[in-house]
Design an enzyme around this catalytic site. Structure first.
Site, PDB file in Angstrom:
ATOM      1  N   ASP A 182       0.935  -1.164   0.059  1.00 41.06           N
ATOM      2  CA  ASP A 182      -0.035   0.143  -0.038  1.00 41.06           C
ATOM      3  C   ASP A 182       0.817   1.183  -0.126  1.00 41.06           C
ATOM      4  O   ASP A 182       1.984   1.118  -0.383  1.00 41.06           O
ATOM      5  CB  ASP A 182      -0.963  -0.128   1.228  1.00 41.06           C
ATOM      6  CG  ASP A 182      -2.247   0.446   1.066  1.00 41.06           C
ATOM      7  OD1 ASP A 182      -2.188   1.896   0.714  1.00 41.06           O
ATOM      8  OD2 ASP A 182      -3.374  -0.025   0.943  1.00 41.06           O
ATOM      9  N   HIS A 223      -3.450   5.870   3.556  1.00 43.49           N
ATOM     10  CA  HIS A 223      -4.393   4.666   3.295  1.00 43.49           C
ATOM     11  C   HIS A 223      -3.606   3.438   3.894  1.00 43.49           C
ATOM     12  O   HIS A 223      -4.526   2.619   4.458  1.00 43.49           O
ATOM     13  CB  HIS A 223      -4.331   4.851   1.874  1.00 43.49           C
ATOM     14  CG  HIS A 223      -5.465   3.740   1.443  1.00 43.49           C
ATOM     15  ND1 HIS A 223      -5.203   2.395   0.888  1.00 43.49           N
ATOM     16  CD2 HIS A 223      -6.786   3.770   1.063  1.00 43.49           C
ATOM     17  CE1 HIS A 223      -5.982   1.587   0.673  1.00 43.49           C
ATOM     18  NE2 HIS A 223      -7.052   2.553   0.623  1.00 43.49           N
ATOM     19  N   ASN A 318     -14.760   0.260  -5.349  1.00 50.14           N
ATOM     20  CA  ASN A 318     -15.732   1.174  -4.662  1.00 50.14           C
ATOM     21  C   ASN A 318     -16.376   1.784  -5.836  1.00 50.14           C
ATOM     22  O   ASN A 318     -16.922   2.959  -5.519  1.00 50.14           O
ATOM     23  CB  ASN A 318     -15.246   2.275  -3.938  1.00 50.14           C
ATOM     24  CG  ASN A 318     -14.376   1.723  -2.561  1.00 50.14           C
ATOM     25  OD1 ASN A 318     -14.583   0.475  -2.226  1.00 50.14           O
ATOM     26  ND2 ASN A 318     -13.305   2.203  -2.281  1.00 50.14           N
TER      27      ASN A 318
END
Length: 700
Positions: A182, A223, A318
């Site tokens: 990430d 994040h 999403n």
């Protein structure tokens, strides 16, 4: 930080109290047989192991009227620390009275101890013992206590809290590392000090610095801090949030570039290869690429990981309520790749979130809205499949902790086969909602609960409080632990007061040597009996041998059974079932003779009961081979009356009795369910009866 733990999870199985009485055999006192031990006061002192002393930790009792703030000021004056607060001084000993302080080195501890002792601010100060972290179902992290971490509880949560107390039985405790690929992680985050989250590699910039770099907003920059924290934030440390995996190890691989603030396909591919070669068992990818086909180099990297038996988990995306180039629910890679577990998002009502991408690639759904996550120096709420994927990754790691040889396909099958049907289309929720406990049971590798504590006893307070203590011996390492109680019977944090007690059976007779402090007695595997005199401050001194020849006897501290002002013991001859009185002499030994006070006790588990019926005479409790709970009222002359049944259903329960746990001057009992490890408190009513059980612990 407060070390007071509140163990409040739901009750599971409890014994039933009944009011009926059943006569049991008892016999008048008579002379002891020749095979009964004569106490011998001899031999060297026994000190199982002094290595448990932590010279960086002080335990202190404030003088009357002295506040924590005054002590903190003195500590700051001596050490130079200026930021002391609740995180540094905690209730590490007796609840609401003693405090524990950890310093940086033994020299600082020694200097501080001397200054505090001379200051008049403390009644007592001594080197302490590091509090012991135990797996249980109600950690003290603020977000969890406030009910904000619904995602970790039963449905609609992922049911992680139901698994925590069983982690001590895992084959790979704390292991099966997860690689979180990430934007990096804030390595100095206040909720990361326990070391669960470790730096892997920075594939975005090169090197090993995985701290996040500015990507335009905290939500994006941090994040990776959020995703890693969902899995492995420090748990039960009274800071921010609880991690789903409790002590789960997460390796951080940064793939964002400091110069551009972007993540690249090349960095992602290299990170997957790197994490696999480093030995990760699970890879979490809360990211993805939109396109009609999966990039070939990304596919090759994922195939490499799968072939190395690494489980790959990714967020589905999403895009359920927004379009990309006019297309809703676009295909997101690598989540859409069949060997990868693609995770959709659930709301706190158990419905698929409106934003969660819906397509044929979805495998399973997990909480993804209103998720408590770490952010810069703090915690916040977030929503997105980015936070659903780490929960499934943690569940996969838990499966591997119990069964390390599972393949990725087997892990996927277990998770999907046990997912809860929520009535949503497969394109929205896949197989259904995550249930990690069911997945572990599905593999038949979550063993029947193996009690963590070898022994549990109820003791008058070793710190002189009116609230009793629960004393335990941990099976894995022989640690002797003390849990101070409070007015509602709830337990404080465990304090380790000894190690090396694997081969000892411990008893809590009260003030055996009549020096004003409650003591412990231990019998080793050779039948030698030792007195561990209490200090009056929650700890015990080195053992002194006070007898031998006890191998053939089951010993029970009976309080002052004969009302001569000294605590006594009773003992059952394991061969004959005869019950004998060993009256204490108030000097750490026994009075002779040792009269026989009963027979037929061979199959009974007997416990000290204190004065259960409040008639001024100490009593006994026993559990029969049929699980009946029996009450034997004391006569006050060293004998007991015929027993009567006051409960049943104790076959699978471990009983501890003999002290007033909640300070109401009525003797109580605690019981462990041996199938679940749940510890329940039964408050005495007087008259030999008890209130309904209240859970005060798990993982026992």
């Amino acid at each position: 930080m407060s070390s007071v733990r509140r163990l409040l999870s739901a009750l599971i199985v409890v014994p039933v109290m009944v009011m009926g009485f059943m006569p049991m055999a008892s016999e008048p006192a008579e002379a002891a047989g020749p095979d009964d031990p004569a106490p011998v006061v001899d031999g060297p002192a026994l000190d199982p192991d002094e290595s448990f002393v932590d010279e960086t930790r002080l335990v202190l009792i404030p003088a009357e009227g002295v506040s924590q703030a005054e002590i903190a000021a003195k500590v700051a004056e001596v050490t130079g620390a200026t930021d002391l607060g609740e995180a540094d001084l905690d209730a590490g000993g007796e609840l609401d009275t003693a405090m524990a302080l950890t310093t940086t080195d033994p020299e600082t501890s020694e200097a501080l101890a001397q200054e505090l002792a001379a200051s008049g601010l403390v009644e007592a100060v001594e080197y302490g013992w590091q509090p012991v972290t135990m797996y249980h179902s109600s950690p003290n992290d603020p977000a969890y206590l406030a009910g904000d971490q619904w995602a970790l509880g039963p449905f609609p949560g992922g049911n992680f809290s139901s698994v925590w107390s069983r982690l001590s039985n895992a084959k790979l405790p704390g292991s099966a590392p997860i690689a979180d690929i990430d934007t990096g992680f804030q390595m100095n985050h206040p909720d990361a000090h326990c070391g669960n989250i470790k730096a892997g590699h920075n594939y975005g910039d090169g090197g090993t610095n995985v701290n996040p770099t500015n990507m335009g907003s905290d939500g994006v920059t941090y994040h990776g801090t959020a995703t890693a924290g969902v899995m492995a934030a420090c748990t039960d440390n009274a800071i921010d949030v609880a991690g789903a995996g409790w002590d789960q190890v997460v390796w951080v691989y940064k793939v964002s570039n400091a110069a551009t603030g972007q993540m690249t396909d090349a960095a992602l591919v290299n990170a997957i290869y790197g994490a696999t070669n480093d030995g990760a068992r699970v890879i979490n990818l809360s990211l993805g690429f939109i396109g009609s086909t999966m990039p070939s180099d990304l596919k090759a990297a994922v195939d490499y990981a799968i072939a190395a038996k690494v489980v790959v988990v990714a967020s589905a995306g999403n895009y359920g309520d927004q379009s990309i180039g006019g297309v809703y629910n676009p295909v997101v890679w690598p989540a859409a790749y069949t060997p990868v577990i693609s995770v959709a998002a659930l709301t706190s009502t158990g419905q698929v979130a409106s934003f969660s991408t819906r397509n044929s690639g979805v495998d399973i759904a997990a909480p993804g809205q209103g998720i408590a996550v770490l952010t810069k120096d703090a915690w916040t709420y977030e929503a997105g499949t980015s936070f659903s994927s780490p929960l499934v990754a943690t569940a996969a790691a838990m499966l591997l902790r119990f069964q390390p040889n599972l393949t990725p396909a087997q892990v996927t099958k277990a998770l999907k086969a046990t997912a809860r049907n929520i009535g949503a289309p497969a394109s929205a929720a896949g197989a259904g909602a995550l249930d990690v406990l069911a997945a572990l049971d599905y593999q038949h590798e979550l063993p029947a609960y193996k009690p963590i504590m070898k022994q549990i006893l109820l003791s008058p307070s070793l710190a002189g409080s009116r609230f009793g203590d629960v004393i335990t011996i941990r099976a894995s390492d022989g640690a002797l632990l003390r849990y101070p109680s409070s007015s509602n019977g709830k337990l404080g944090a465990a304090m380790r007061i000894g190690t090396g007690f694997q081969n000892m059976t411990m008893y809590a007779p009260g003030d055996w040597n009549r020096d004003g402090h409650n003591d412990l007695i231990g019998i080793d595997s050779s039948g030698n009996m030792f007195l561990y005199a209490g200090t009056g401050r929650g700890y015990i001194q080195a053992g002194k041998k006070i007898g031998h020849g006890w191998s053939n006897f089951t010993v029970i501290p009976a309080g002052d059974l004969n009302r001569d002002g000294n605590p006594d013991l009773v003992a059952i001859n394991k061969k004959t079932g005869f019950l004998f009185l060993y009256a204490g002499n108030g000097k750490g030994g026994f009075k002779s003779p040792y009269p026989k006070i009963g027979h037929g006790w061979k199959s009974m588990q007997v416990f000290a009961a204190g004065d259960l019926n409040r008639d001024g005479k100490n009593d006994l409790l026993a559990v029969s081979s049929k699980g009946q709970l029996l009450f034997y009222p004391g006569r006050g002359d060293g004998t007991v009356r015929a027993g009567g049944q006051i409960g049943h259903g104790w076959t699978n329960n471990y009983l501890a009795a003999g002290a007033d746990l909640n300070g109401d001057r009525i003797a109580d009992i605690v019981g462990r369910n041996n199938k679940t490890g749940q510890l329940n408190f039964y408050r005495g009513k007087g008259g030999g009866t008890f209130n309904k059980p209240v859970q005060i612990g798990s993982g026992f």
